[in-house]
Design an enzyme around this catalytic site. Sequence first.
Site, PDB file in Angstrom:
ATOM      1  N   GLU A 155      61.891  30.824  17.310  1.00  0.00           N
ATOM      2  CA  GLU A 155      61.385  31.392  18.561  1.00  0.00           C
ATOM      3  C   GLU A 155      62.276  32.539  19.050  1.00  0.00           C
ATOM      4  OE1 GLU A 155      60.831  28.051  21.260  1.00  0.00           O
ATOM      5  OE2 GLU A 155      60.733  26.715  19.537  1.00  0.00           O
ATOM      6  N   HIS A 170      57.040  31.468  21.068  1.00  0.00           N
ATOM      7  CA  HIS A 170      57.361  30.161  20.463  1.00  0.00           C
ATOM      8  C   HIS A 170      56.574  29.992  19.154  1.00  0.00           C
ATOM      9  CE1 HIS A 170      57.591  25.819  20.086  1.00  0.00           C
ATOM     10  NE2 HIS A 170      58.068  25.618  21.303  1.00  0.00           N
TER      11      HIS A 170
HETATM   12  C1  BG6 Z   1      60.746  23.719  21.587  1.00  0.00           C
HETATM   13  C2  BG6 Z   1      61.749  22.961  22.369  1.00  0.00           C
HETATM   14  O1  BG6 Z   1      60.891  25.077  21.775  1.00  0.00           O
HETATM   15  O2  BG6 Z   1      59.438  23.324  21.981  1.00  0.00           O
HETATM   16  C3  BG6 Z   1      61.555  21.495  22.110  1.00  0.00           C
HETATM   17  O3  BG6 Z   1      63.070  23.379  22.045  1.00  0.00           O
HETATM   18  C4  BG6 Z   1      60.139  21.090  22.446  1.00  0.00           C
HETATM   19  O4  BG6 Z   1      62.495  20.741  22.856  1.00  0.00           O
HETATM   20  C5  BG6 Z   1      59.172  21.984  21.686  1.00  0.00           C
HETATM   21  O5  BG6 Z   1      59.937  19.743  22.088  1.00  0.00           O
HETATM   22  C6  BG6 Z   1      57.692  21.705  21.925  1.00  0.00           C
HETATM   23  O6  BG6 Z   1      57.392  21.713  23.268  1.00  0.00           O
HETATM   24  P1  BG6 Z   1      55.903  21.373  23.731  1.00  0.00           P
HETATM   25  O7  BG6 Z   1      55.915  21.381  25.228  1.00  0.00           O
HETATM   26  O8  BG6 Z   1      55.012  22.444  23.185  1.00  0.00           O
HETATM   27  O9  BG6 Z   1      55.590  20.017  23.142  1.00  0.00           O
END
Ligand code: BG6
Length: 304
Positions: free
Chosen positions: A275, A171
Amino acid sequence: MDGAELEARFAVPGVLGFETTDSGLVRARVTAASAEATIYLHGAHVTHWMPSGKEPVLFLSERTELAAGRPIRGGVPVIFPWFGPRHDGRQGPQHGFARTAEWALEFAAVAGDEVHLLLTLGPSAESRALGYDHFRLAYRVIVGRTLTLELTVANTSNAMDAVLAFEEAMHAYYAVADVREATVSGLAGTAFLDKVDGMQEKVQAEAALAFTQRTDRVYRHTTATCAIDDIAGKRKIRIEKMGSHTTVVWNPWSELAATMADMEPDAWPRMLCVETANVGESAVTLVPGATHTMRATVSVEGGD
Ligand code: BG6
């Protein structure tokens, strides 16, 4: 192993060091001729990568928590075994447990002007409580003028019928000068689920994706290389991938950033997540003894 033990075992003076931070997290610091980088054992999280002569390539929120059990906002969170909220009817943390688990460092060495690290994660009391008892993850990080991230998942069960089904993502949060002037190429004509529009399926008509509002898209059935054209930063970040059939593109924009305690309200223009993933219908199913590998190779042009 703590920072001092890893330092004794793997340190290479001037190139690779280890330390335990004040908040108790263990991290590796790479200061090679080709690049510098920081990798936390917490989440196997690469928080910093900067090829020499370039600006940092990864965004890391100044307000992130760097604490056991808490996700890090920025860098490259490793997402496993589900993406987003758990969706098999059971309870579990958003984006799975791997990003907040303590990984083990198995290998660290200098190879030419690169540094190779191997981190692993196996079942823990937490993963077992969530129903994951028979898996092993190996995460290879190669730091150099390019950054290679390679996640291998193994189903370690002995029971013939115990399949391991999972989603996964690297991510990555890339640093851009201004997301409102950036574009992403590589996704033209690709179908995506639009998470900011009720999960509607759409097809990207534009040759390059530009950013004018909160963006949260799950691009389906794509193995394409993507490139972020960071126009204001005068550089291109290229993300090549292998073993990945989903690409997620996310920027929270001002509205969502304002609700995030671990991000400065005005930092969202400086980040863009692209990602490398396997999500939804591209979730992976492994029979006992099988493995799956997903890799992202990141390189930068310009921005010197
Ligand atoms: C992304 C998702 O990959 O991660 C989003 O598609 C999400 O929907 C984002 O808001 C961040 O997630 P987190 O849990 O790290 O706040």
